[in-house]
Enzyme design. Sequence first.
Site, PDB file in Angstrom:
ATOM      1  N   HIS A  56       0.834  -1.185   0.000  1.00 42.05           N
ATOM      2  CA  HIS A  56       0.000   0.000   0.000  1.00 42.05           C
ATOM      3  C   HIS A  56       0.880   1.250   0.000  1.00 42.05           C
ATOM      4  O   HIS A  56       2.092   1.171   0.156  1.00 42.05           O
ATOM      5  CB  HIS A  56      -0.950   0.009   1.205  1.00 42.05           C
ATOM      6  CG  HIS A  56      -0.256   0.033   2.525  1.00 42.05           C
ATOM      7  ND1 HIS A  56      -0.160  -1.076   3.346  1.00 42.05           N
ATOM      8  CD2 HIS A  56       0.410   1.017   3.164  1.00 42.05           C
ATOM      9  CE1 HIS A  56       0.510  -0.762   4.432  1.00 42.05           C
ATOM     10  NE2 HIS A  56       0.885   0.509   4.339  1.00 42.05           N
TER      11      HIS A  56
HETATM   12  P1  TYD Z   1      -2.293  -4.051   7.147  1.00 38.40           P
HETATM   13  O1  TYD Z   1      -2.407  -2.685   6.569  1.00 38.40           O
HETATM   14  O2  TYD Z   1      -2.697  -5.200   6.272  1.00 38.40           O
HETATM   15  O3  TYD Z   1      -0.804  -4.318   7.690  1.00 38.40           O
HETATM   16  P2  TYD Z   1       0.600  -4.251   6.907  1.00 38.40           P
HETATM   17  O4  TYD Z   1       0.692  -2.908   6.271  1.00 38.40           O
HETATM   18  O5  TYD Z   1       1.632  -4.433   7.966  1.00 38.40           O
HETATM   19  O6  TYD Z   1       0.625  -5.351   5.913  1.00 38.40           O
HETATM   20  O7  TYD Z   1      -3.131  -4.070   8.491  1.00 38.40           O
HETATM   21  C1  TYD Z   1      -3.618  -5.280   9.056  1.00 38.40           C
HETATM   22  C2  TYD Z   1      -4.844  -4.963   9.876  1.00 38.40           C
HETATM   23  O8  TYD Z   1      -4.492  -4.202  11.028  1.00 38.40           O
HETATM   24  C3  TYD Z   1      -5.874  -4.160   9.101  1.00 38.40           C
HETATM   25  O9  TYD Z   1      -7.158  -4.685   9.440  1.00 38.40           O
HETATM   26  C4  TYD Z   1      -5.743  -2.767   9.672  1.00 38.40           C
HETATM   27  C5  TYD Z   1      -5.278  -3.020  11.090  1.00 38.40           C
HETATM   28  N1  TYD Z   1      -4.452  -1.944  11.644  1.00 38.40           N
HETATM   29  C6  TYD Z   1      -4.930  -1.205  12.699  1.00 38.40           C
HETATM   30  O10 TYD Z   1      -6.063  -1.411  13.194  1.00 38.40           O
HETATM   31  N2  TYD Z   1      -4.142  -0.220  13.235  1.00 38.40           N
HETATM   32  C7  TYD Z   1      -2.899   0.044  12.733  1.00 38.40           C
HETATM   33  O11 TYD Z   1      -2.200   0.951  13.249  1.00 38.40           O
HETATM   34  C8  TYD Z   1      -2.423  -0.726  11.619  1.00 38.40           C
HETATM   35  C9  TYD Z   1      -1.075  -0.457  11.023  1.00 38.40           C
HETATM   36  C10 TYD Z   1      -3.234  -1.706  11.103  1.00 38.40           C
END
Ligand code: TYD
Length: 141
Positions: A56
Amino acid sequence: MVFKMLPGGCQIIHFPKISDARGNLSFVESHKHVPFDIKRVYYLYDVPALAERGGHAHKQLKQVIVSIAGSFNVHLDDGKQKAIVTLNKPWEGLLITNRVWRELSNFSGGSSCLVLASDYYEEEDYYRDYDAFIQTLTASV
Ligand code: TYD
């Protein structure tokens, strides 16, 4: 202290490292070692070797990513330039600016990724579709 230039103005930052017979200590302070107020900290751990994280970009959010244990790769892409950075030093951070696509991969066993973020979690701040992200960049040139 700031080192080499990467896509989108991303940068490797070296944090202070204080070493003595008891081990090493590094620290990070807002506006001294990272160019924003740290409003949120999150961390990845127990990541399977074949897992890929990230995938992302952000509209506004800036982050500094630190490998506090082990190593992993960060793929950066600002729509014009791509780079792969290996993080494996707890005294080193990768500043990822807004509007830079990032993917994290190749996590070593026992690795842990600490993320310092400039704002609270806000799903609306994410670009989660790569093609749409690239289109947004092209449209805003
Ligand atoms: P995701 O964006 O897939 O993680 P990464 O970028 O590490 O691959 O996030 C995984 C899940 O966690 C998604 O449902 C969003 C949640 N999340 C939060 O609730 N708070 C946060 O600060 C972060 C980074 C993610």
